[in-house]
Design a protein around this motif. Structure first.
Motif, PDB file in Angstrom:
ATOM      1  N   ASP A  75      39.669  45.201  40.453  1.00  0.00           N
ATOM      2  CA  ASP A  75      39.904  44.065  39.566  1.00  0.00           C
ATOM      3  C   ASP A  75      39.889  44.572  38.120  1.00  0.00           C
ATOM      4  O   ASP A  75      38.928  44.379  37.394  1.00  0.00           O
ATOM      5  CB  ASP A  75      38.818  43.000  39.798  1.00  0.00           C
ATOM      6  N   PRO A  76      40.973  45.250  37.691  1.00  0.00           N
ATOM      7  CA  PRO A  76      40.971  45.876  36.372  1.00  0.00           C
ATOM      8  C   PRO A  76      40.978  44.861  35.235  1.00  0.00           C
ATOM      9  O   PRO A  76      41.326  43.694  35.420  1.00  0.00           O
ATOM     10  CB  PRO A  76      42.271  46.691  36.366  1.00  0.00           C
ATOM     11  N   LEU A  77      40.614  45.326  34.063  1.00  0.00           N
ATOM     12  CA  LEU A  77      40.657  44.512  32.853  1.00  0.00           C
ATOM     13  C   LEU A  77      42.054  44.613  32.237  1.00  0.00           C
ATOM     14  O   LEU A  77      42.642  45.687  32.193  1.00  0.00           O
ATOM     15  CB  LEU A  77      39.609  44.987  31.849  1.00  0.00           C
ATOM     16  N   LEU A  78      42.577  43.470  31.784  1.00  0.00           N
ATOM     17  CA  LEU A  78      43.913  43.409  31.193  1.00  0.00           C
ATOM     18  C   LEU A  78      43.825  42.979  29.738  1.00  0.00           C
ATOM     19  O   LEU A  78      43.037  42.111  29.387  1.00  0.00           O
ATOM     20  CB  LEU A  78      44.789  42.404  31.953  1.00  0.00           C
ATOM     21  N   SER A  79      44.674  43.555  28.900  1.00  0.00           N
ATOM     22  CA  SER A  79      44.752  43.167  27.495  1.00  0.00           C
ATOM     23  C   SER A  79      45.772  42.037  27.353  1.00  0.00           C
ATOM     24  O   SER A  79      46.519  41.718  28.286  1.00  0.00           O
ATOM     25  CB  SER A  79      45.186  44.353  26.648  1.00  0.00           C
ATOM     26  N   ILE A  80      45.840  41.446  26.170  1.00  0.00           N
ATOM     27  CA  ILE A  80      46.793  40.359  25.925  1.00  0.00           C
ATOM     28  C   ILE A  80      48.234  40.837  26.111  1.00  0.00           C
ATOM     29  O   ILE A  80      49.011  40.162  26.802  1.00  0.00           O
ATOM     30  CB  ILE A  80      46.544  39.714  24.547  1.00  0.00           C
ATOM     31  N   PRO A  81      48.635  41.986  25.564  1.00  0.00           N
ATOM     32  CA  PRO A  81      50.013  42.430  25.813  1.00  0.00           C
ATOM     33  C   PRO A  81      50.326  42.653  27.293  1.00  0.00           C
ATOM     34  O   PRO A  81      51.424  42.355  27.755  1.00  0.00           O
ATOM     35  CB  PRO A  81      50.128  43.731  25.020  1.00  0.00           C
ATOM     36  N   PRO A 105      38.089  32.054  28.753  1.00  0.00           N
ATOM     37  CA  PRO A 105      37.416  32.993  27.846  1.00  0.00           C
ATOM     38  C   PRO A 105      37.499  34.414  28.414  1.00  0.00           C
ATOM     39  O   PRO A 105      37.604  34.606  29.628  1.00  0.00           O
ATOM     40  CB  PRO A 105      35.968  32.498  27.817  1.00  0.00           C
ATOM     41  N   PRO A 106      37.475  35.431  27.544  1.00  0.00           N
ATOM     42  CA  PRO A 106      37.598  36.810  28.031  1.00  0.00           C
ATOM     43  C   PRO A 106      36.401  37.235  28.875  1.00  0.00           C
ATOM     44  O   PRO A 106      35.285  36.782  28.663  1.00  0.00           O
ATOM     45  CB  PRO A 106      37.693  37.631  26.753  1.00  0.00           C
ATOM     46  N   ASP A 107      36.678  38.106  29.837  1.00  0.00           N
ATOM     47  CA  ASP A 107      35.616  38.666  30.674  1.00  0.00           C
ATOM     48  C   ASP A 107      34.932  39.827  29.967  1.00  0.00           C
ATOM     49  O   ASP A 107      33.792  40.161  30.259  1.00  0.00           O
ATOM     50  CB  ASP A 107      36.197  39.144  32.004  1.00  0.00           C
ATOM     51  N   ARG A 114      39.787  42.990  20.451  1.00  0.00           N
ATOM     52  CA  ARG A 114      40.554  43.382  21.641  1.00  0.00           C
ATOM     53  C   ARG A 114      39.908  42.835  22.914  1.00  0.00           C
ATOM     54  O   ARG A 114      39.399  43.591  23.743  1.00  0.00           O
ATOM     55  CB  ARG A 114      40.662  44.895  21.726  1.00  0.00           C
ATOM     56  N   PRO A 115      39.938  41.511  23.076  1.00  0.00           N
ATOM     57  CA  PRO A 115      39.344  40.942  24.294  1.00  0.00           C
ATOM     58  C   PRO A 115      40.171  41.315  25.522  1.00  0.00           C
ATOM     59  O   PRO A 115      41.370  41.565  25.425  1.00  0.00           O
ATOM     60  CB  PRO A 115      39.406  39.431  24.028  1.00  0.00           C
ATOM     61  N   ARG A 116      39.499  41.371  26.672  1.00  0.00           N
ATOM     62  CA  ARG A 116      40.187  41.693  27.926  1.00  0.00           C
ATOM     63  C   ARG A 116      39.717  40.748  29.018  1.00  0.00           C
ATOM     64  O   ARG A 116      38.601  40.244  28.991  1.00  0.00           O
ATOM     65  CB  ARG A 116      39.930  43.149  28.320  1.00  0.00           C
ATOM     66  N   TRP A 117      40.590  40.514  29.984  1.00  0.00           N
ATOM     67  CA  TRP A 117      40.329  39.617  31.091  1.00  0.00           C
ATOM     68  C   TRP A 117      40.488  40.389  32.389  1.00  0.00           C
ATOM     69  O   TRP A 117      41.325  41.276  32.503  1.00  0.00           O
ATOM     70  CB  TRP A 117      41.337  38.468  31.088  1.00  0.00           C
ATOM     71  N   ARG A 118      39.684  40.024  33.375  1.00  0.00           N
ATOM     72  CA  ARG A 118      39.850  40.577  34.716  1.00  0.00           C
ATOM     73  C   ARG A 118      41.177  40.085  35.274  1.00  0.00           C
ATOM     74  O   ARG A 118      41.622  38.970  34.996  1.00  0.00           O
ATOM     75  CB  ARG A 118      38.711  40.144  35.639  1.00  0.00           C
ATOM     76  N   LYS A 119      41.800  40.914  36.067  1.00  0.00           N
ATOM     77  CA  LYS A 119      43.085  40.540  36.670  1.00  0.00           C
ATOM     78  C   LYS A 119      42.935  39.284  37.510  1.00  0.00           C
ATOM     79  O   LYS A 119      43.808  38.413  37.508  1.00  0.00           O
ATOM     80  CB  LYS A 119      43.626  41.695  37.503  1.00  0.00           C
ATOM     81  N   SER A 120      41.818  39.137  38.200  1.00  0.00           N
ATOM     82  CA  SER A 120      41.594  37.949  39.031  1.00  0.00           C
ATOM     83  C   SER A 120      41.502  36.684  38.176  1.00  0.00           C
ATOM     84  O   SER A 120      42.007  35.630  38.563  1.00  0.00           O
ATOM     85  CB  SER A 120      40.327  38.103  39.878  1.00  0.00           C
ATOM     86  N   THR A 121      40.875  36.773  36.994  1.00  0.00           N
ATOM     87  CA  THR A 121      40.797  35.623  36.082  1.00  0.00           C
ATOM     88  C   THR A 121      42.188  35.226  35.634  1.00  0.00           C
ATOM     89  O   THR A 121      42.546  34.043  35.621  1.00  0.00           O
ATOM     90  CB  THR A 121      39.930  35.965  34.849  1.00  0.00           C
ATOM     91  N   PHE A 122      42.994  36.221  35.273  1.00  0.00           N
ATOM     92  CA  PHE A 122      44.365  35.964  34.821  1.00  0.00           C
ATOM     93  C   PHE A 122      45.207  35.357  35.952  1.00  0.00           C
ATOM     94  O   PHE A 122      45.942  34.394  35.744  1.00  0.00           O
ATOM     95  CB  PHE A 122      44.995  37.257  34.316  1.00  0.00           C
ATOM     96  N   GLU A 123      45.086  35.903  37.149  1.00  0.00           N
ATOM     97  CA  GLU A 123      45.860  35.373  38.284  1.00  0.00           C
ATOM     98  C   GLU A 123      45.459  33.941  38.611  1.00  0.00           C
ATOM     99  O   GLU A 123      46.302  33.117  38.956  1.00  0.00           O
ATOM    100  CB  GLU A 123      45.697  36.285  39.500  1.00  0.00           C
ATOM    101  N   ARG A 124      44.159  33.616  38.493  1.00  0.00           N
ATOM    102  CA  ARG A 124      43.699  32.243  38.707  1.00  0.00           C
ATOM    103  C   ARG A 124      44.301  31.305  37.670  1.00  0.00           C
ATOM    104  O   ARG A 124      44.759  30.214  37.982  1.00  0.00           O
ATOM    105  CB  ARG A 124      42.163  32.200  38.636  1.00  0.00           C
ATOM    106  N   TRP A 125      44.322  31.754  36.407  1.00  0.00           N
ATOM    107  CA  TRP A 125      44.917  30.943  35.345  1.00  0.00           C
ATOM    108  C   TRP A 125      46.410  30.735  35.610  1.00  0.00           C
ATOM    109  O   TRP A 125      46.921  29.630  35.450  1.00  0.00           O
ATOM    110  CB  TRP A 125      44.712  31.617  33.984  1.00  0.00           C
TER     111      TRP A 125
END
Length: 163
Positions: A75-81, A105-107, A114-125
């Motif tokens: 579950d990698p961390l993703l940046s905004i880009p 909110p960022p994980d 440079r906030p980052r989100w878990r891939k699972s958080t992004f996929e849920r969104w």
């Protein structure tokens, strides 16, 4: 002989490590306090000392200034880009959604800029967000949430044509 062994691999302190790493002494002290520096090889007069070889090995394994170690988890961390590219939207859209509290909110907010989100958080969104009504106009731009284009707007898309 013990003397020649020390000459080959001298003991160094925090100031020398900071100079080698190109950072402030306080940064090295912080690395030590947070466990990001290897444990001292020896304590001399209540001060930690490391063999130069220990520090060179640590520096070779460091990601470097301003760079993070790659995330190899499931579950990698993703940046905004990165998220913008995955969603097929401009990164400014994600900034706008965050401003309007329509983005989670960022994980990982360790670096405020440079906030980052878990891939699972992004996929849920992505799965939960409302899908906008989108269609392409005659000049290739996407219009979100509109059901049609007025004839006047269509006429203005052709610069050689006057209304």
């Amino acid at each position: 002989m013990a003397g020649s062994e020390r000459d080959d691999d001298p003991l160094i302190g925090i100031a020398e490590i900071a100079k080698l790493a190109g950072v402030a002494r306080g940064t090295i002290s912080h690395y030590r306090a947070t466990g990001r520096l290897p444990p001292a090889d020896i304590m001399l007069a209540d001060r930690p000392r490391w063999h130069l070889s220990t520090i060179r090995a640590w520096m070779a394994a460091r990601p470097g200034p301003g760079r993070r170690a790659p995330d190899t988890s499931d579950d990698p961390l993703l940046s905004i880009p990165e998220m913008a590219a995955l969603a097929g939207i401009h990164r400014q859209s994600i900034y706008d959604l965050r401003t309007r509290d329509r983005f989670p909110p960022p994980d990982d907010a360790a670096v405020r800029t440079r906030p980052r989100w878990r891939k699972s958080t992004f996929e849920r969104w992505m799965a939960d967000r409302p899908k906008p009504d989108a269609r392409a106009t005659s000049h290739g731009k996407r219009v979100w949430g509109q059901t049609g284009i007025s004839s006047q707007e269509d006429d203005q898309s052709d610069p050689g044509r006057r209304p």
